[in-house]
Design an enzyme around this catalytic site. Structure first.
Site, short mmCIF file in Angstrom:
data_model
loop_
_atom_site.label_atom_id
_atom_site.label_comp_id
_atom_site.label_asym_id
_atom_site.label_seq_id
_atom_site.Cartn_x
_atom_site.Cartn_y
_atom_site.Cartn_z
N LYS A 171 22.76 -5.47 59.37
CA LYS A 171 23.16 -4.15 59.83
C LYS A 171 24.22 -4.30 60.91
O LYS A 171 24.07 -5.11 61.82
CB LYS A 171 21.93 -3.40 60.36
CG LYS A 171 22.11 -1.91 60.47
CD LYS A 171 20.78 -1.24 60.77
CE LYS A 171 20.92 0.28 60.79
NZ LYS A 171 19.64 0.95 61.03
N GLU B 195 4.94 9.19 56.77
CA GLU B 195 4.42 10.36 57.47
C GLU B 195 3.03 10.76 57.00
O GLU B 195 2.20 11.21 57.81
CB GLU B 195 5.39 11.53 57.30
CG GLU B 195 6.73 11.37 58.01
CD GLU B 195 7.75 10.59 57.20
OE1 GLU B 195 8.86 10.37 57.72
OE2 GLU B 195 7.43 10.19 56.05
N ARG C 168 6.80 16.27 54.75
CA ARG C 168 6.40 15.25 53.78
C ARG C 168 4.91 14.96 53.84
O ARG C 168 4.37 14.28 52.97
CB ARG C 168 7.20 13.97 54.02
CG ARG C 168 8.69 14.19 54.08
CD ARG C 168 9.47 12.91 54.22
NE ARG C 168 9.48 12.17 52.96
CZ ARG C 168 10.26 11.12 52.73
NH1 ARG C 168 11.06 10.68 53.67
NH2 ARG C 168 10.22 10.49 51.58
#
Length: 704
Positions: A335, A421, A449
């Site tokens: 990244k 979640e 969610r």
């Protein structure tokens, strides 16, 4: 394949040669280069290869060496563009080579490439006809920060929430197969789903992979690219991250396995089957097998995701393989790759403000009031130091929710469960059953969610889980995908749920303290993105009376045609605009009563009835969708008969999605700023014809 087509225009002429409309698979191509807003490219001329690429087909006659140069130019263009707009930089820099390889190998957009989450798709946007507009990224009227179907046919699936790509890709692959079965002229497409190691921690990704193994021959065109950069937004957590790390160390075995596979394919069919079975047993003994292959995927990797010498031929092989079944290609990337400030930053420049390209220094906003998130965090940490039953749970967003401070202060009571979640909510419910006081801090749009878990695992059992709902209301540059417009609605309909909404940071301090002390059942406090008003904050928050609002201003003496007057009942941080509207109305001789509801549930019914009995007009204001707080007030008025005697006007977010912009501009578009509120009140009084011009325009804007 090694040399460019000599008849192909280059440089500026290549841009001019792009037809105004191109068609592929019967669909018009968007993002064309002519006459687009923000159409100047300041780096034109610096990047000779990139200047020749208008669309992906323009890089399919380039050699691997040329693709490497293109990747470097694309990385530099991405950094330069995001430095002027801000946005999600680190993830995009990590997939530059992958982006180039995918578009060079696959016949996009006919072949589908799905970018999970979408914030890794900036280089993809540059290569797919949107370079002219890339500096409008996340700006009003500009490109979305995520993939978006209406923006380009190269975006086959909109994605701003994680872990959806494999499910969507499988659905597309099966659909292509079914179409091909009924239409011999239809060519089956390859479908590539690019998912990060953070996103694959979510259960939905495994549900999709589990289904892919039994979804029939259509799944054979599905390729999942696992982008393993060892980091999603925060450092990775959980067994999956450790598992991927172990796979990285088994390169020698994988090399031997590939060699054995090549030998086995040259054996007679019966012996080949025996060799495959032996390979399976060997892998089981040496590595314990791979989870992905147990789920029915053919596993390839790990592969250096920055090495085009590896990526291009591997992707070609996967593209051309027959009867391969679903494939998982595991690539290793970094990244922030190629931009030193990002590589050395702790978060790898996951999300950045505008910055100096040379130094990497981000442009800081001028000092101002503390953010709502930090005020919540401060009070929670203070309370946790006094109460060792307080615990905090988040789903891969410790810094975004302010729980990073809690993690430093109480590390043994902080739990980051990854992008999960649903698990976060039920995990918190389990702790609540054993006497702990869990805070579940999740963005409003992400809590959606886990709705079944909120209802079934928390509310149905009346467990005292505290939901800290960040990013309530409109959120600015992240647009509709991250707007917390629905939490009042989806939580308010659940029996026994308590919902608080602070009007400012001082109220948030008090509501955080209230939630800490509340053990009678589930409770939620919702608060917006951004900074407070700059109010002085005491050392500690006070515990509020549940379900009790407050009067902010009493109605002044009326000099208008109506004698009953106006009452405005506000929920949440729109109160500041309500007070501005009250000043506008007072200037017209119509000073209203202003009240702060504080609670969407339970309602302060005494306050509501008092306002209805003593005023001619009652407005409710909320930064949520229709069917929320205003609907609850209206139901109560109807049940008591007071709706028959009051001119009631609920003001909510409109029944449409509001695109990315500044938060102030979004609320203006929504008709929830001060002029629109004042105009609505005057219209309810029937004195629209005498309105001042700004209020009249606000009313017209509301109607549109």
């Amino acid at each position: 394949m090694d040399q460019p087509n000599p008849t192909q225009p280059t440089g500026l002429s290549a841009i001019a040669a792009v037809p105004a409309e191109r068609k592929t698979d019967g669909r018009q191509r968007d993002g064309r280069h002519d006459a687009q807003p923000g159409g100047s490219v300041p780096t034109r001329g610096r990047f000779p290869l990139l200047d020749r690429v208008a669309y992906p087909e323009d890089l399919r006659n380039l050699s691997v060496e040329q693709l490497k140069q293109l990747a470097e130019e694309l990385r530099a263009e991405t950094v330069d563009a995001v430095s002027t707009t801000g946005g999600h930089l680190g993830a995009s820099l990590g997939v530059v080579e992958l982006t180039v390889a995918l578009h060079a190998v696959f016949d996009t957009p006919a072949d589908r490439v799905i970018w999970d989450v979408g914030h890794q798709a900036y280089p993809h946007k540059i290569l797919t006809g949107r370079r002219e507009r890339i500096r409008t990224l996340r700006q009003p009227g500009g490109l979305s920060g995520f993939t978006r179907r209406c923006e380009s046919e190269y975006d086959p699936f909109g994605a701003a929430h994680s872990s959806t790509s494999i499910s969507a890709g499988l659905g597309m692959a099966v659909a292509h197969h079914l179409r091909a079965e009924h239409d011999p002229a239809y060519r089956e497409r390859n479908v590539v789903a690019v998912i990060g190691d953070g996103s694959i921690s979510a259960g939905m990704a495994y549900e999709a992979m589990n289904n892919a193994s039994v979804a029939g021959p259509g799944a054979g065109r599905l390729i999942v690219v696992l982008n393993d950069n060892e980091m999603s937004i925060a450092p990775p957590v959980g067994a999956m991250s450790n598992y991927l790390s172990r796979l990285m160390s088994s390169r020698q075995f994988l090399g031997l396995r590939d060699l054995a596979g090549k030998v086995a394919r040259r054996l007679p069919e019966r012996l080949e089957r025996t060799a495959k079975k032996a390979d399976e047993y060997a892998r089981g003994m040496i590595t314990g097998g791979t989870l992905f292959e147990e789920l029915g995927f053919y596993y390839v990797g790990p592969v250096d995701g920055h090495d085009l010498n590896q990526l291009v031929p591997i992707l070609r092989n996967l593209r051309d393989a027959d009867d391969k079944g679903p494939i998982l290609l595991h690539i290793l990337t970094e990244k922030g790759r190629g931009y030193r400030p990002a590589e050395s930053a702790g978060d790898k420049y996951h999300a950045v403000a505008k910055f100096n390209v040379v130094t990497g220094e981000q442009k800081k906003a001028p000092p101002g009031p503390p953010s709502y998130t930090s005020v919540f965090s401060r009070e929670l940490v203070r309370r946790a130091k006094q109460d060792d039953t307080l615990v905090a749970v988040t789903a891969a967003m410790p810094s975004g929710t302010g729980l990073d401070a809690f993690a430093r202060a109480c590390p043994d009571r902080f739990f980051d469960v990854g992008i999960a979640e649903q698990h976060a909510v039920t995990f918190a419910a389990g702790m609540a059953t054993e006497g702990l006081r869990p805070f579940c801090a999740i963005y409003s749009t992400f809590l959606q969610r886990a709705y079944d878990q909120v209802m079934h695992d928390v509310v149905l059992q009346n467990l005292p889980v505290r939901f800290a709902i960040d990013r309530a209301g409109l959120v600015g540059a992240d647009g509709a995908t991250h707007a917390g417009a629905f939490d009042i609605n989806y939580l308010g309909c659940l029996p026994g749920m308590t919902i608080m909404a602070p009007s400012d940071e001082l109220e948030l301090l008090h509501m955080t303290a209230t939630a800490c002390a509340f053990d009678a059942g589930p409770i939620a406090l919702r608060y917006p993105r951004g900074n407070g008003l700059g109010l002085a904050l005491p050392e500690a928050g006070e515990i509020l009376e549940i379900g009790r609002g407050r009067i902010i201003r009493e109605m002044g003496r009326q000099s208008g045609r109506e004698t009953g007057g106006i009452a405005i009942l506000s929920l949440g941080t729109r109160l500041a605009e309500v007070l501005k509207a009250a000043d506008m109305l007072a200037a017209q001789g119509l000073a209203p009563t202003v009240a702060d509801a504080r609670f969407a549930k339970p309602l302060d019914t005494a306050l509501i009835e008092n306002l209805a009995r003593n005023h001619a007009v009652l407005l409710t204001i909320e930064d949520g969708a229709e069917g929320g707080f205003g609907a609850y007030v209206m139901h109560h008025l109807a049940r008591t008969g007071l709706l028959d005697t009051i001119r009631f006007r609920p003001m909510t977010l409109p029944d449409r999605f509001i695109d990315h912009n500044t938060q102030d501009a979004q609320y203006h578009q929504a008709g929830l700023d001060a002029p629109a509120i004042a105009a609505c009140a005057m219209q309810a009084l029937g004195i629209e014809k005498t309105m001042p011009q700004p209020l009249l325009k606000a009313t017209i804007g509301q109607r549109s």
